[in-house]
Design a protein around this motif. Structure first.
Motif, PDB file in Angstrom:
ATOM      1  N   ALA A   3       0.843  -1.194   0.000  1.00  0.00           N
ATOM      2  CA  ALA A   3       0.000   0.000   0.000  1.00  0.00           C
ATOM      3  C   ALA A   3       0.881   1.248   0.000  1.00  0.00           C
ATOM      4  O   ALA A   3       1.883   1.311   0.719  1.00  0.00           O
ATOM      5  CB  ALA A   3      -0.924   0.001   1.209  1.00  0.00           C
ATOM      6  N   GLY A   4       0.496   2.217  -0.819  1.00  0.00           N
ATOM      7  CA  GLY A   4       1.288   3.434  -0.959  1.00  0.00           C
ATOM      8  C   GLY A   4       2.333   3.349  -2.051  1.00  0.00           C
ATOM      9  O   GLY A   4       2.956   4.366  -2.394  1.00  0.00           O
ATOM     10  N   GLY A   5       2.526   2.164  -2.597  1.00  0.00           N
ATOM     11  CA  GLY A   5       3.526   1.972  -3.630  1.00  0.00           C
ATOM     12  C   GLY A   5       3.008   2.317  -5.015  1.00  0.00           C
ATOM     13  O   GLY A   5       1.878   2.793  -5.182  1.00  0.00           O
ATOM     14  N   SER A   6       3.854   2.069  -6.007  1.00  0.00           N
ATOM     15  CA  SER A   6       3.544   2.421  -7.389  1.00  0.00           C
ATOM     16  C   SER A   6       3.789   1.242  -8.323  1.00  0.00           C
ATOM     17  O   SER A   6       4.633   0.381  -8.054  1.00  0.00           O
ATOM     18  CB  SER A   6       4.421   3.590  -7.842  1.00  0.00           C
ATOM     19  OG  SER A   6       4.184   4.735  -7.073  1.00  0.00           O
ATOM     20  N   ARG A   8      -3.794  10.408  -8.750  1.00  0.00           N
ATOM     21  CA  ARG A   8      -2.852   9.339  -8.383  1.00  0.00           C
ATOM     22  C   ARG A   8      -2.432   8.510  -9.591  1.00  0.00           C
ATOM     23  O   ARG A   8      -1.312   7.998  -9.626  1.00  0.00           O
ATOM     24  CB  ARG A   8      -3.491   8.412  -7.351  1.00  0.00           C
ATOM     25  CG  ARG A   8      -3.833   9.087  -6.032  1.00  0.00           C
ATOM     26  CD  ARG A   8      -4.345   8.072  -5.006  1.00  0.00           C
ATOM     27  NE  ARG A   8      -5.560   7.416  -5.463  1.00  0.00           N
ATOM     28  CZ  ARG A   8      -5.663   6.112  -5.692  1.00  0.00           C
ATOM     29  NH1 ARG A   8      -4.631   5.308  -5.530  1.00  0.00           N
ATOM     30  NH2 ARG A   8      -6.823   5.586  -6.089  1.00  0.00           N
ATOM     31  N   ASN A  12       0.112   5.446  -8.735  1.00  0.00           N
ATOM     32  CA  ASN A  12       0.829   5.845  -7.528  1.00  0.00           C
ATOM     33  C   ASN A  12      -0.091   5.785  -6.325  1.00  0.00           C
ATOM     34  O   ASN A  12      -1.310   5.830  -6.449  1.00  0.00           O
ATOM     35  CB  ASN A  12       1.381   7.258  -7.685  1.00  0.00           C
ATOM     36  CG  ASN A  12       2.372   7.373  -8.811  1.00  0.00           C
ATOM     37  OD1 ASN A  12       3.095   6.421  -9.137  1.00  0.00           O
ATOM     38  ND2 ASN A  12       2.426   8.545  -9.435  1.00  0.00           N
ATOM     39  N   THR A  13       0.508   5.710  -5.155  1.00  0.00           N
ATOM     40  CA  THR A  13      -0.223   5.694  -3.888  1.00  0.00           C
ATOM     41  C   THR A  13      -1.335   4.645  -3.933  1.00  0.00           C
ATOM     42  O   THR A  13      -2.507   4.938  -3.645  1.00  0.00           O
ATOM     43  CB  THR A  13      -0.797   7.081  -3.563  1.00  0.00           C
ATOM     44  OG1 THR A  13       0.126   8.115  -3.912  1.00  0.00           O
ATOM     45  CG2 THR A  13      -1.100   7.207  -2.072  1.00  0.00           C
ATOM     46  N   LEU A  14      -0.980   3.456  -4.296  1.00  0.00           N
ATOM     47  CA  LEU A  14      -1.963   2.385  -4.453  1.00  0.00           C
ATOM     48  C   LEU A  14      -2.559   1.985  -3.107  1.00  0.00           C
ATOM     49  O   LEU A  14      -1.890   2.041  -2.072  1.00  0.00           O
ATOM     50  CB  LEU A  14      -1.326   1.185  -5.131  1.00  0.00           C
ATOM     51  CG  LEU A  14      -1.175   1.313  -6.650  1.00  0.00           C
ATOM     52  CD1 LEU A  14      -0.128   0.347  -7.175  1.00  0.00           C
ATOM     53  CD2 LEU A  14      -2.508   1.090  -7.331  1.00  0.00           C
ATOM     54  N   LYS A  15      -3.811   1.572  -3.156  1.00  0.00           N
ATOM     55  CA  LYS A  15      -4.555   1.179  -1.964  1.00  0.00           C
ATOM     56  C   LYS A  15      -4.917  -0.299  -2.056  1.00  0.00           C
ATOM     57  O   LYS A  15      -5.122  -0.823  -3.164  1.00  0.00           O
ATOM     58  CB  LYS A  15      -5.833   2.007  -1.864  1.00  0.00           C
ATOM     59  CG  LYS A  15      -5.601   3.505  -1.898  1.00  0.00           C
ATOM     60  CD  LYS A  15      -6.913   4.261  -1.947  1.00  0.00           C
ATOM     61  CE  LYS A  15      -6.693   5.755  -2.038  1.00  0.00           C
ATOM     62  NZ  LYS A  15      -7.966   6.506  -2.110  1.00  0.00           N
ATOM     63  N   SER A  61      -1.674  -4.686   2.380  1.00  0.00           N
ATOM     64  CA  SER A  61      -1.811  -3.658   3.419  1.00  0.00           C
ATOM     65  C   SER A  61      -0.691  -3.753   4.442  1.00  0.00           C
ATOM     66  O   SER A  61       0.092  -4.681   4.449  1.00  0.00           O
ATOM     67  CB  SER A  61      -3.168  -3.811   4.108  1.00  0.00           C
ATOM     68  OG  SER A  61      -3.299  -5.110   4.635  1.00  0.00           O
TER      69      SER A  61
END
Length: 123
Positions: A14-17, A67, A84-87, A123
Motif C-alpha cells: 500500500a502506498g507503492g507504485s 494518483r 501511484n499511492t496504491l490502496k 496492506s
C-alpha cells in the motif's frame, strides 16, 4: 483487429507504485482511443481512465484522479497506466481496451480487450 497485451502487474505494498503497459499490434494503434478498466473478485468491471487517439485528452475515474496517469506512445504502439499511492482496495485484474472513436467510460463501447494483468496491493 487489434491485439492488446498488458504487462507490469504484480504485488506492491500500500502506498507503492506500479506502471502498467499495453502493447498493441494489428491495426494502427493511433486510430484507437485506449481505456483502462479493472475488476476485483466478486465485483463489477470498473472504468479507470481513458486517453484519446492522439493522447491529447484524458479522463479519469474520480477514485484515481491525481494518483493515476494514463499515457500513450503511438510510435511504440504502447499505452501506459502509471499508478501511484496504491490502496489495498485497488487489488484487481487490470485490462486495457481499444475503441475506434470517442472516449467512452462504458466497457461495452470498446471493441478490443487485452487478457488482463493482476495487481495486488498488500496492506
Amino acid at each position: 483487429q487489434v491485439q492488446l497485451v498488458e504487462s507490469g502487474g504484480g504485488l506492491v505494498q500500500a502506498g507503492g507504485s506500479l506502471r502498467l503497459s499495453c502493447a498493441a499490434s494489428g491495426r494502427t494503434f493511433s486510430r484507437y482511443a485506449m481505456g483502462w478498466f479493472r475488476q476485483a473478485p466478486g465485483k463489477e468491471r470498473e472504468f479507470v481512465a481513458v486517453i484519446s487517439m492522439s493522447g491529447g485528452s484524458t479522463y479519469y475515474a474520480d477514485s484515481v484522479k491525481g494518483r493515476f496517469t494514463i499515457s500513450r506512445d503511438n510510435a511504440k504502439n504502447t499505452g501506459y497506466l502509471q499508478m501511484n499511492t496504491l490502496k489495498p482496495e485497488e487489488t484487481a485484474v487490470y485490462y486495457c481496451a481499444a475503441v475506434g472513436g470517442g472516449m467512452p467510460t462504458m466497457g461495452e463501447a470498446y471493441n478490443y480487450w487485452g487478457q488482463g494483468t493482476q495487481v495486488t496491493v498488500s496492506s
